[in-house]
Motif scaffolding. Structure first.
Motif, PDB file in Angstrom:
ATOM      1  N   GLU A  68       7.020 -17.992 -16.916  1.00  0.00           N
ATOM      2  CA  GLU A  68       7.707 -16.720 -16.758  1.00  0.00           C
ATOM      3  C   GLU A  68       8.899 -15.983 -15.240  1.00  0.00           C
ATOM      4  N   ILE A  69       8.902 -17.488 -14.801  1.00  0.00           N
ATOM      5  CA  ILE A  69       9.653 -17.068 -13.084  1.00  0.00           C
ATOM      6  C   ILE A  69      11.658 -16.346 -13.586  1.00  0.00           C
ATOM      7  N   ASP A  70      11.548 -15.273 -13.792  1.00  0.00           N
ATOM      8  CA  ASP A  70      12.581 -15.139 -14.342  1.00  0.00           C
ATOM      9  C   ASP A  70      13.631 -14.537 -12.567  1.00  0.00           C
ATOM     10  N   GLY A  71      13.039 -14.426 -11.615  1.00  0.00           N
ATOM     11  CA  GLY A  71      13.903 -13.766 -10.844  1.00  0.00           C
ATOM     12  C   GLY A  71      13.594 -15.025  -9.581  1.00  0.00           C
ATOM     13  N   PHE A  72      14.370 -14.564  -8.208  1.00  0.00           N
ATOM     14  CA  PHE A  72      14.465 -15.079  -7.168  1.00  0.00           C
ATOM     15  C   PHE A  72      13.042 -15.260  -6.323  1.00  0.00           C
ATOM     16  N   ASP A  73      12.571 -13.170  -6.275  1.00  0.00           N
ATOM     17  CA  ASP A  73      10.986 -13.298  -5.383  1.00  0.00           C
ATOM     18  C   ASP A  73      10.169 -13.802  -6.011  1.00  0.00           C
ATOM     19  N   GLN A  74      10.369 -14.767  -6.885  1.00  0.00           N
ATOM     20  CA  GLN A  74       9.497 -14.878  -8.563  1.00  0.00           C
ATOM     21  C   GLN A  74       8.678 -16.584  -7.490  1.00  0.00           C
ATOM     22  N   LEU A  75       9.808 -17.064  -7.209  1.00  0.00           N
ATOM     23  CA  LEU A  75      10.011 -17.903  -6.322  1.00  0.00           C
ATOM     24  C   LEU A  75       8.512 -18.537  -6.227  1.00  0.00           C
ATOM     25  N   GLN A  76       8.264 -17.532  -4.819  1.00  0.00           N
ATOM     26  CA  GLN A  76       7.498 -17.737  -4.167  1.00  0.00           C
ATOM     27  C   GLN A  76       5.867 -18.131  -4.254  1.00  0.00           C
ATOM     28  N   TYR A  77       5.745 -17.776  -5.589  1.00  0.00           N
ATOM     29  CA  TYR A  77       4.410 -17.755  -6.229  1.00  0.00           C
ATOM     30  C   TYR A  77       4.290 -19.143  -7.131  1.00  0.00           C
ATOM     31  N   VAL A  78       4.988 -20.403  -7.311  1.00  0.00           N
ATOM     32  CA  VAL A  78       5.263 -21.262  -7.860  1.00  0.00           C
ATOM     33  C   VAL A  78       5.515 -22.527  -6.764  1.00  0.00           C
ATOM     34  N   ALA A  79       5.763 -22.270  -5.328  1.00  0.00           N
ATOM     35  CA  ALA A  79       6.375 -23.289  -4.256  1.00  0.00           C
ATOM     36  C   ALA A  79       5.978 -22.678  -2.956  1.00  0.00           C
ATOM     37  N   PRO A  80       4.242 -23.342  -2.820  1.00  0.00           N
ATOM     38  CA  PRO A  80       3.724 -22.971  -1.305  1.00  0.00           C
ATOM     39  C   PRO A  80       4.771 -23.262  -0.121  1.00  0.00           C
ATOM     40  N   SER A  93      16.681  -8.396   2.658  1.00  0.00           N
ATOM     41  CA  SER A  93      15.273  -9.041   2.162  1.00  0.00           C
ATOM     42  C   SER A  93      15.365 -10.980   2.319  1.00  0.00           C
ATOM     43  N   ALA A  94      14.686 -11.577   2.965  1.00  0.00           N
ATOM     44  CA  ALA A  94      14.871 -12.856   3.253  1.00  0.00           C
ATOM     45  C   ALA A  94      13.827 -13.576   2.507  1.00  0.00           C
ATOM     46  N   SER A  95      13.969 -15.271   2.868  1.00  0.00           N
ATOM     47  CA  SER A  95      12.767 -15.986   2.277  1.00  0.00           C
ATOM     48  C   SER A  95      12.023 -16.725   4.112  1.00  0.00           C
ATOM     49  N   THR A  96      10.995 -16.778   3.860  1.00  0.00           N
ATOM     50  CA  THR A  96      10.855 -18.044   5.007  1.00  0.00           C
ATOM     51  C   THR A  96      10.107 -18.716   4.199  1.00  0.00           C
ATOM     52  N   ILE A  97      10.063 -20.284   5.173  1.00  0.00           N
ATOM     53  CA  ILE A  97       9.538 -21.697   4.923  1.00  0.00           C
ATOM     54  C   ILE A  97       8.215 -22.278   6.069  1.00  0.00           C
ATOM     55  N   ARG A  98       7.551 -22.387   5.777  1.00  0.00           N
ATOM     56  CA  ARG A  98       6.510 -22.547   7.066  1.00  0.00           C
ATOM     57  C   ARG A  98       6.592 -21.732   7.749  1.00  0.00           C
ATOM     58  N   GLY A  99       6.334 -20.663   7.162  1.00  0.00           N
ATOM     59  CA  GLY A  99       6.239 -19.215   8.518  1.00  0.00           C
ATOM     60  C   GLY A  99       7.940 -18.816   8.986  1.00  0.00           C
ATOM     61  N   ILE A 100       8.515 -19.987   9.065  1.00  0.00           N
ATOM     62  CA  ILE A 100      10.086 -19.984   9.493  1.00  0.00           C
ATOM     63  C   ILE A 100      11.732 -18.812   8.896  1.00  0.00           C
ATOM     64  N   GLY A 101      11.395 -17.951   9.334  1.00  0.00           N
ATOM     65  CA  GLY A 101      12.653 -16.998   8.470  1.00  0.00           C
ATOM     66  C   GLY A 101      12.585 -15.844   9.233  1.00  0.00           C
ATOM     67  N   THR A 102      14.434 -15.225   8.778  1.00  0.00           N
ATOM     68  CA  THR A 102      14.144 -13.906  10.253  1.00  0.00           C
ATOM     69  C   THR A 102      15.010 -13.317   8.952  1.00  0.00           C
ATOM     70  N   SER A 103      13.857 -11.872   9.040  1.00  0.00           N
ATOM     71  CA  SER A 103      14.926 -11.041   7.609  1.00  0.00           C
ATOM     72  C   SER A 103      15.218  -9.968   8.831  1.00  0.00           C
ATOM     73  N   LEU A 104      16.957  -9.289   8.374  1.00  0.00           N
ATOM     74  CA  LEU A 104      17.366  -8.920   9.295  1.00  0.00           C
ATOM     75  C   LEU A 104      18.061  -7.612   8.250  1.00  0.00           C
TER      76      LEU A 104
END
Length: 776
Positions: A68-80, A93-104
């Protein structure tokens, strides 16, 4: 440092020597039953996931639907390894991968994680934060990917691949209803239109009531953080000849929601330097309590008087022409996109006009062109070479208008307002030539090399005025003395070197060393003060260097897949956003280069088919992401000298070396168990349970102990049955079954120095629903 690296690669070696034992004793001997092959396009060509020397998680359409993943923000619940920093609007809003990301809150700085839809890079991540509909799969590529994927792929890529037209007619319609009156409807039709032309059209509508209650009886909305989004996508596939093809795509999505509300987590305790604008006068806490709000981690109430809104529209058109020249394949991808966003939120959360207007109006357009030549895949030397051009323009209008609480301090006569209007613009051009190849030294050993030569040109400007109806700028902000501007031009080299070794047909090892790049940026904002000559501040380019090694193994006749990747990265001049005290005591956003960031860890995925009916999978990410150098970092609110805050020349700063990055939990573990069975000869069914554990993490970069988000364990479950010879499917689902309370962000409370607000997501609520899908 040497010890940490040795520990990391020793762990890889131990895992390599011991993997493949799990579930072996449960095999039932049916050699015909095996796990499905996962095909990805992470390297611009179709490949078996097990052959790709990149740390990648691929979530196909079936997995998205059953979870039941239908939103972009829910991807974090299935992709470590992936985290989503939910801001008050998509612009931030912004994503981080391996701790790297910039929310601006800054149009002049791009994110570190690239978002791609059908190969088209989004100029800003917010342009891609729409619901997932008619998606073939989502690929999450971890680490720098700049050799083949253009622009801002310094931390990784989220690649969304939508479904193409089919040669035979097919159609589906699904409808779901759940908690908070959530109604999700989607449908698609695909097939031949006439000789040589196939078409596909899909549409969706997702709506839901808000889960945050506004208990102010005079508020324009009594519920906020709702959902209301619709979209449509169409594709035409023209088979021009036996060797050429043209795919025309167009999409449009719209969103009109009352959203962007945080809730009061903890009011300031009072005392010198706290409360309203730091003057020691508590307002937010007492007024909230007087309106019946109990502040705390589980608070879902506000008492705002202003409107919350988020209106977004995104549209795009692209054309992909492909031509075969013998065994070579030429591809041209041309795309144009537009994104507009208009939003407003009331960040004081009480029925006082501190911020009667807090709005942003953004318009972005982009054009991109990519050319690629792909060599035959069965040669000693295989390669992809190409050229890339990208251009975007962004314009934004921000208004902050209200009393700022100055009337309560006797600094503003009753009935008057202060306010600032910021008009800013940004332009970027990026062009490059690139290539990546793999040379088979022997049948088992291949060498990998990739190179991208790029040119980045950015420019931007702004003007600040006293807002209409205001008597002065907002809360100590300064208006412009003419246009403030800046520009930057830079050439850069991105590269990748590596090797891949096939021990046998079912096990391969790889190691790569990669240099990435994210362009320099321009610091724009309401509280930014230019230097001499009305020149705006800039930040240097962000440069990551990463070493990655791992293995991909298939065993037990295709019943067990085990993948493991270890990594170590250093990021020079990491572009970090943070909050610092403004001239009047209100926190303001700024951007600076941290000297150096270090991140290392392990990522693994194991999928097993112990019996024909039972599928087990787990994925984990261990990440240690810290600042290696950042000696001019801002202090957090009320941080003392004993806590490391130093005051010099009226400025307060701290050294964050060794402190954690934001949104970087050490451990993330996902697990899924699915059991398929038959109810009758014609009716199949399934039951599955998913679990995600996410460790504690910092919400911001200042090391504030009050912004640490607790660890959490979420459990979801689905039970479904297939009807009418597979043409129907009925599913009952539940999310957060243990009713775990958590937040996705904790920030300093505006107008209440020492107080904190939080963002609660819908996933922090226990929800249930039912879905019916019909297909032909």
């Amino acid at each position: 440092m040497a010890f940490k690296r040795g520990l990391l690669w020793s762990a890889c070696a131990v895992a390599l020597g011991t993997n493949g034992l799990a579930f072996a004793q449960n095999s039932d001997g049916d050699d015909d039953k095996r796990l499905a092959t996962v095909t990805v396009t992470a390297q611009k060509v179709e490949q078996n996931l097990q052959d790709v020397p990149i740390s990648i998680t691929a979530i196909d359409a079936a997995a998205l639907e059953t979870r039941e993943i239908d939103g972009f923000d829910q991807l974090q619940y299935v992709a470590p390894g992936l985290a989503f920093n939910a801001g008050v609007n998509a612009r931030q809003s912004a994503s981080t991968i391996r701790g790297i990301g910039t929310s601006l809150f800054n149009i002049g700085i791009e994110a570190s994680v690239a978002v791609s839809v059908d190969g088209v890079i989004m100029g800003r991540e917010g342009a891609g934060i729409f619901d997932l509909s008619d998606v073939q799969r989502v690929e999450v590529l971890r680490g720098p990917q700049g050799t083949l994927i253009g622009k801002n792929a310094s931390a990784g890529v989220i690649s969304i691949v939508t479904k193409d037209p089919t040669d035979e007619f097919e159609a589906h319609l699904s409808a779901a209803y759940g908690s908070f009156n959530e109604v999700n409807v989607s449908g698609a039709m695909s097939g031949p239109l006439t000789s040589g032309i196939n078409g596909r059209i899909s549409a969706y509508s997702n709506t839901r009531d808000g889960y945050i209650d506004n208990i102010n009886p005079n508020a324009p909305q009594d519920e906020v953080n709702e959902r209301n989004e619709q979209g449509v996508r169409a594709k035409l596939d023209f088979k021009l000849s036996d060797t050429s093809n043209f795919l025309l795509s167009a999409d449009y999505a719209t969103r009109d929601e009352a959203t962007g509300a945080l809730t009061l987590r903890e009011p300031s305790a009072g005392g010198p330097g706290t409360g309203l604008l730091g003057f020691g006068v508590p307002v937010i806490g007492p007024v909230s309590a007087a309106n019946g709000i109990t502040a705390g981690p589980e608070n879902t109430q506000i008492a705002s008087e202003a409107e919350f809104s988020s209106e977004m529209d995104a549209l795009g058109v692209s054309g992909e022409y492909s031509q075969s020249f013998g065994d070579f394949e030429f591809v041209s991808l041309t795309a144009y996109r537009e994104w507009t966003s208009v939003d407003n939120n009331d960040s004081d959360l009480i029925p006082l006009p501190f911020l009667a207007i807090n709005s942003g109006d953004l318009a972005q357009d982009q054009f991109s062109q990519e050319l690629r030549l792909v060599s035959p895949r069965d040669q000693t030397l295989t390669y992809t070479i190409g050229a890339f051009y990208f251009r975007q323009n962004i314009e934004q209008d921000n208004i902050q208008f209200g009393t700022a609480g100055l009337d309560l301090l006797g600094a503003l006569p009753a009935g008057l307002r202060v306010g600032t209007n910021l008009q800013s613009d940004f332009e970027e051009t990026n062009y490059a030539v690139f290539g990546q190849g793999q040379y088979a030294v022997t049948e088992k050993l291949s060498l990998i090399a990739g190179l991208r030569l790029l040119r980045s040109e950015v420019s931007g400007g702004q003007e600040k005025f006293v807002a209409d109806g205001a008597v002065a700028p907002y809360a100590g902000q300064a208006v412009s003395n003419g246009r403030e501007s800046a520009s930057d031009e830079e050439s850069a080299v991105v590269w990748r070197l590596g090797a891949q070794y096939y021990v046998n047909d079912n096990l391969n090892l790889f190691a790569t060393l990669t240099r990435g790049y994210k362009a320099a940026g321009i610091v724009q904002g309401l509280s930014v003060r230019p230097i001499q000559g009305n020149m705006l501040p800039t930040v240097d380019a962000e440069i990551p260097t990463q070493f990655e090694a791992g293995f991909r193994k298939t065993s037990l006749d295709g019943r067990l897949v085990t993948n493991l990747t270890g990594f170590y990265s250093e990021i020079e001049d990491f572009q970090a956003q943070t909050l610092i005290p403004g001239p009047s005591g209100t926190p303001i956003f700024t951007v600076a280069n941290a000297g150096k960031v270090e991140t290392y860890g392990l990522e693994g995925e194991v999928t097993a088919l112990p019996t024909d009916n039972l599928t087990l999978s787990t994925a984990f990410a261990y990440t240690n992401a810290t600042f290696d150098e950042f000696d001019q970092a801002p202090c957090y609110a009320l941080q003392t000298a004993a806590q490391g805050c130093v005051t010099q020349g009226g400025n307060r700063f701290q050294d964050l070396a060794g402190k954690d990055l934001a949104n970087a939990p050490e451990w993330v573990i996902n697990a899924l168990a699915r059991y398929d069975f038959s109810l009758t000869d014609s009716i199949d069914a399934f039951a599955q349970v998913g679990v995600q554990y996410r460790g504690e993490s910092q919400s911001g970069i200042t090391g504030d102990p009050n912004t640490v988000m607790d660890d959490r364990t979420l459990i979801d479950a689905q039970i479904g049955t297939r009807l009418w010879n597979g043409h129907g499917e009925l599913t009952v689902f539940g999310r957060n079954l243990t009713d775990e309370h958590f937040v996705e962000a904790i920030v300093g409370m505006p107008f209440d120095t020492g107080g904190y607000a939080q963002f609660r997501t819908l996933e922090a609520e226990q929800t249930f629903g039912v879905k019916l899908k019909l297909s032909y």
